[in-house]
Design a protein around this motif. Structure first.
Motif, PDB file in Angstrom:
ATOM      1  N   LEU A  43       0.831  -1.198   0.000  1.00  9.76           N
ATOM      2  CA  LEU A  43       0.000   0.000   0.000  1.00  9.76           C
ATOM      3  C   LEU A  43       0.871   1.256   0.000  1.00  9.76           C
ATOM      4  O   LEU A  43       0.599   2.197  -0.754  1.00  9.76           O
ATOM      5  CB  LEU A  43      -0.931   0.008   1.211  1.00  9.76           C
ATOM      6  CG  LEU A  43      -1.860   1.213   1.318  1.00  9.76           C
ATOM      7  CD1 LEU A  43      -2.770   1.299   0.096  1.00  9.76           C
ATOM      8  CD2 LEU A  43      -2.688   1.138   2.588  1.00  9.76           C
ATOM      9  N   ALA A  44       1.927   1.245   0.793  1.00  7.62           N
ATOM     10  CA  ALA A  44       2.825   2.402   0.827  1.00  7.62           C
ATOM     11  C   ALA A  44       3.498   2.606  -0.538  1.00  7.62           C
ATOM     12  O   ALA A  44       3.717   3.740  -0.959  1.00  7.62           O
ATOM     13  CB  ALA A  44       3.887   2.218   1.915  1.00  7.62           C
ATOM     14  N   ALA A  45       3.779   1.519  -1.240  1.00 10.54           N
ATOM     15  CA  ALA A  45       4.433   1.629  -2.545  1.00 10.54           C
ATOM     16  C   ALA A  45       3.500   2.192  -3.609  1.00 10.54           C
ATOM     17  O   ALA A  45       3.928   2.944  -4.484  1.00 10.54           O
ATOM     18  CB  ALA A  45       4.959   0.262  -2.982  1.00 10.54           C
ATOM     19  N   VAL A  46       2.210   1.856  -3.546  1.00  3.48           N
ATOM     20  CA  VAL A  46       1.282   2.316  -4.584  1.00  3.48           C
ATOM     21  C   VAL A  46       0.597   3.628  -4.224  1.00  3.48           C
ATOM     22  O   VAL A  46      -0.017   4.259  -5.081  1.00  3.48           O
ATOM     23  CB  VAL A  46       0.216   1.246  -4.930  1.00  3.48           C
ATOM     24  CG1 VAL A  46       0.869  -0.003  -5.463  1.00  3.48           C
ATOM     25  CG2 VAL A  46      -0.686   0.959  -3.760  1.00  3.48           C
ATOM     26  N   GLY A 106       1.219   6.668  -6.496  1.00  2.00           N
ATOM     27  CA  GLY A 106       0.559   6.513  -7.785  1.00  2.00           C
ATOM     28  C   GLY A 106      -0.937   6.788  -7.698  1.00  2.00           C
ATOM     29  O   GLY A 106      -1.520   7.406  -8.589  1.00  2.00           O
ATOM     30  N   ILE A 107      -1.553   6.337  -6.625  1.00  2.00           N
ATOM     31  CA  ILE A 107      -2.986   6.584  -6.417  1.00  2.00           C
ATOM     32  C   ILE A 107      -3.219   8.084  -6.251  1.00  2.00           C
ATOM     33  O   ILE A 107      -4.145   8.647  -6.838  1.00  2.00           O
ATOM     34  CB  ILE A 107      -3.498   5.790  -5.195  1.00  2.00           C
ATOM     35  CG1 ILE A 107      -3.479   4.294  -5.507  1.00  2.00           C
ATOM     36  CG2 ILE A 107      -4.896   6.246  -4.802  1.00  2.00           C
ATOM     37  CD1 ILE A 107      -3.739   3.413  -4.298  1.00  2.00           C
ATOM     38  N   ARG A 118      -5.086  13.351  -8.507  1.00  7.91           N
ATOM     39  CA  ARG A 118      -4.805  14.733  -8.937  1.00  7.91           C
ATOM     40  C   ARG A 118      -5.090  14.890 -10.423  1.00  7.91           C
ATOM     41  O   ARG A 118      -5.654  15.893 -10.853  1.00  7.91           O
ATOM     42  CB  ARG A 118      -3.349  15.102  -8.623  1.00  7.91           C
ATOM     43  CG  ARG A 118      -3.076  15.352  -7.153  1.00  7.91           C
ATOM     44  CD  ARG A 118      -1.701  15.966  -6.917  1.00  7.91           C
ATOM     45  NE  ARG A 118      -0.614  15.170  -7.461  1.00  7.91           N
ATOM     46  CZ  ARG A 118      -0.023  14.162  -6.818  1.00  7.91           C
ATOM     47  NH1 ARG A 118      -0.426  13.821  -5.612  1.00  7.91           N
ATOM     48  NH2 ARG A 118       0.967  13.504  -7.388  1.00  7.91           N
ATOM     49  N   TRP A 119      -4.720  13.889 -11.222  1.00 10.22           N
ATOM     50  CA  TRP A 119      -4.980  13.925 -12.669  1.00 10.22           C
ATOM     51  C   TRP A 119      -6.476  13.956 -12.937  1.00 10.22           C
ATOM     52  O   TRP A 119      -6.955  14.722 -13.759  1.00 10.22           O
ATOM     53  CB  TRP A 119      -4.312  12.726 -13.326  1.00 10.22           C
ATOM     54  CG  TRP A 119      -4.690  12.498 -14.765  1.00 10.22           C
ATOM     55  CD1 TRP A 119      -5.291  11.408 -15.270  1.00 10.22           C
ATOM     56  CD2 TRP A 119      -4.478  13.373 -15.871  1.00 10.22           C
ATOM     57  NE1 TRP A 119      -5.481  11.546 -16.616  1.00 10.22           N
ATOM     58  CE2 TRP A 119      -4.995  12.747 -17.014  1.00 10.22           C
ATOM     59  CE3 TRP A 119      -3.916  14.639 -16.015  1.00 10.22           C
ATOM     60  CZ2 TRP A 119      -4.965  13.324 -18.273  1.00 10.22           C
ATOM     61  CZ3 TRP A 119      -3.888  15.215 -17.269  1.00 10.22           C
ATOM     62  CH2 TRP A 119      -4.401  14.555 -18.377  1.00 10.22           C
TER      63      TRP A 119
END
Length: 130
Positions: free
Chosen positions: A21-24, A27-28, A33-34
């Motif tokens: 979860l910390a790694a993704v 990206g989330i 934001r996008w």
């Protein structure tokens, strides 16, 4: 009661899940934001995001700013507006730096059906003509 092996496996799974979860998470957050920028951009383009794929003409509202151009270029680059034939950015006072991302996207082959690009009254200089 649970066996020590089952407890160890559960602890290892929880630790791995937290690490994943910390790694993704970045990206989330970037994706969210996008999505927010696309929502704002679609408001400035006066269209619903669901209509992007079928739209043939974009004539943004006066609220479109030079800072929206990177998001618009990204939309064009990723093929989100494949039917686009007319893009009218006239009268937005975008300047050379404002229109550059869109011009670069078009130069890379985005929007192959584009037939008209309006840039009148956008305060463009020689840099946008190259």
């Amino acid at each position: 009661t649970a066996s020590p092996l089952a407890l160890a496996a559960a602890a290892a799974f929880a630790s791995t899940s937290r690490a994943a979860l910390a790694a993704v998470q970045p990206g989330i957050a970037a994706h969210e934001r996008w999505r927010a920028r696309i929502g704002t951009l679609c408001q400035h383009l006066a269209m619903a995001p669901a209509r992007l794929r079928a739209t043939r003409r974009i004539h943004p509202t006066p609220a479109l700013r030079a800072t929206d151009m990177a998001s618009l270029a990204r939309l064009l680059d990723c093929g989100a507006v494949p039917s686009l034939e007319r893009l009218d950015l006239s009268g937005k006072s975008l300047g050379d730096e404002g229109v550059r991302p869109v011009l670069d996207a078009l130069a890379r082959g985005a929007c192959p059906l584009l037939r008209a690009l309006g840039l009148g009254h956008d305060e463009l200089g020689d840099a946008s003509c190259v």
